[in-house]
Scaffold this active site. Structure first.
Site, PDB file in Angstrom:
ATOM      1  N   ASP A 220       1.922 -67.003  49.191  1.00 17.85           N
ATOM      2  CA  ASP A 220       3.129 -67.468  49.890  1.00 17.85           C
ATOM      3  C   ASP A 220       3.590 -66.450  50.924  1.00 17.85           C
ATOM      4  OD1 ASP A 220       2.976 -69.487  48.074  1.00 17.85           O
ATOM      5  OD2 ASP A 220       4.974 -69.225  47.227  1.00 17.85           O
ATOM      6  N   ASP A 226       6.339 -55.576  47.959  1.00 19.58           N
ATOM      7  CA  ASP A 226       7.236 -55.441  46.797  1.00 19.58           C
ATOM      8  C   ASP A 226       6.707 -56.100  45.527  1.00 19.58           C
ATOM      9  OD1 ASP A 226       7.809 -58.126  47.336  1.00 19.58           O
ATOM     10  OD2 ASP A 226       9.990 -57.865  47.356  1.00 19.58           O
ATOM     11  N   CYS A 366      12.604 -60.091  44.906  1.00 22.34           N
ATOM     12  CA  CYS A 366      12.595 -61.060  46.010  1.00 22.34           C
ATOM     13  C   CYS A 366      13.916 -61.817  46.157  1.00 22.34           C
ATOM     14  CB  CYS A 366      11.485 -62.091  45.812  1.00 22.34           C
ATOM     15  SG  CYS A 366       9.846 -61.402  45.607  1.00 22.34           S
TER      16      CYS A 366
END
EC number: 3.5.3.12
Length: 383
Positions: A220, A226, A366
């Site tokens: 995605d 991260d 996120c």
């Protein structure tokens, strides 16, 4: 809200490390039925758990759409502020502003705050052909609205960049992946050197560590840093790891370790690597996939898809570490232990059912965005 045409570095700003003191955390509220299963109800419960966990350490603001404001308000304790804000999806690490600070005003700076925010361009992780959904017009305004709410100066940038694609140590070093930042679906007109130049001007960094790829299965975002690797303190990183040579992640982890082991940071330190083992491979089930409305507006979520699950996707609050738990008893427990050892002055809080977030393509880091505490100028103290 003040805006500036010069770069943040010219005004003395830099991006602080995530472990520096925060004023608050920003979180969006999920509702997309084509990304979050069962009308996002299971995800909302986990988002509420994350918000509550962080609120024990620092103030939290949750932003919810007009249709969801009342629902969010009901699910969250009174000490968590809930504000109305339209969004296309709730990934505030990527659509929210990157906050920057400075220790004291710069002589020629017209800005009177020691905090500012960068409003990057955003294209839903890939644009019309490669993005996660077709319309991101509300997401484009999230940073601007947050900065306006807080009356914080805003630096706008035309470059497409998500907060999850950068990690900094607050001392001049930036950690990124080539897979994401050099992807043709982000800034195809910019070279690696040009990207570095802009990040130096906007984040106040001097040197970069480029990992070739992010986490296996993190399609995605095209391999956000991260989910793969993060700074724990200057000179020390946590790296997603597996010993299973048959797992496609193994090759990526070994490759990253090689780069990190041969890197020095902006202050000349060698990088120490702490391995943080990923859970045993997780896959989307038929039942989970069937709970998502697949109407063509967003990328399909198919049964059998490997989930991009990583314990590196944790959040650092004031004195707290908020970490995902995936229902893997051995790896979950080990992740808490490693994080506790790595951050001895923080309380580590595990969030059960973090799988609900990873089903939609991300995790705790996120969905959060830290707003640093604004440094007090020496001049303001009269010294």
């Amino acid at each position: 809200m003040e805006e500036s045409r010069e770069s943040p570095a010219e005004h003395g700003y830099y991006m602080p490390a995530e472990w520096d003191s925060h004023a608050q955390t920003w979180i969006g509220w999920p509702e997309r039925q084509d990304n979050w299963r069962h009308n996002a109800l299971p995800a909302q419960r986990v988002f509420a758990d994350v918000a509550k966990a962080i609120s024990k350490f620092e103030p939290v603001t949750v932003c919810a759409s007009p249709a969801q404001w009342e629902n969010a308000r009901k699910q969250l304790p009174e000490d968590i502020r809930v504000v109305e804000m339209s969004m296309n999806d709730s990934w505030f690490r990527d659509s929210g502003p990157t906050f920057i600070v400075r220790k004291r005003p710069v002589k020629l700076s017209s800005l009177n705050r020691n905090i500012a925010g960068i409003d990057w361009n955003f294209n839903a992780w890939g644009g019309a052909n490669d993005g996660c959904y077709n319309d991101w017009s509300h997401d484009l305004l999230v940073s601007r609205k947050i900065l306006a709410l807080e009356r914080i100066p805003r630096f706008q940038h035309s470059m497409i960049l998500e907060g999850g694609s950068i990690h900094v140590d607050g001392e001049g070093t930036c950690l990124v992946t080539e897979e994401c930042l050099l992807n043709k679906n982000r800034n195809p007109h910019m070279s690696k050197e040009q990207i570095e130049e802009e990040l130096k001007k906007y984040l106040g960094v001097q040197s970069f560590i480029w990992l070739p790829r992010g986490l296996y299965g993190d399609e995605d975002t095209n391999g956000h840093i991260d989910n793969m690797c993060c700074f724990a303190r200057p000179g020390v990183v946590l790296l997603s790891w597996t010993d299973d040579e048959t797992d496609p992640q193994y090759e990526r982890s070994v490759e990253a370790l090689s780069v990190l082991s041969n890197s020095i940071d902006a202050r000349g330190r060698k990088i120490q690597v702490i391995k943080l083992y990923i859970p045993e491979p997780l896959y989307m089930t038929e039942e989970e996939s069937s709970g998502i409305t697949q109407d063509g507006e967003a990328i399909p979520r198919l049964a059998g898809t490997r989930l991009a699950a990583s314990y590196v996707n944790f959040y650092i609050a004031n004195g707290g570490i908020i970490a995902p738990q995936f229902g893997d008893p051995i790896r979950d427990k080990e992740a808490i232990r490693v994080l506790s050892d790595t951050f001895p002055h923080h309380s580590v809080v595990g969030i059960e059912n973090a799988r609900e977030i990873v089903l939609a393509g991300g995790n705790i880091h996120c969905i959060t965005q830290q707003q640093p505490a604004e440094p007090t100028s020496v001049a303001e103290n009269g010294h």
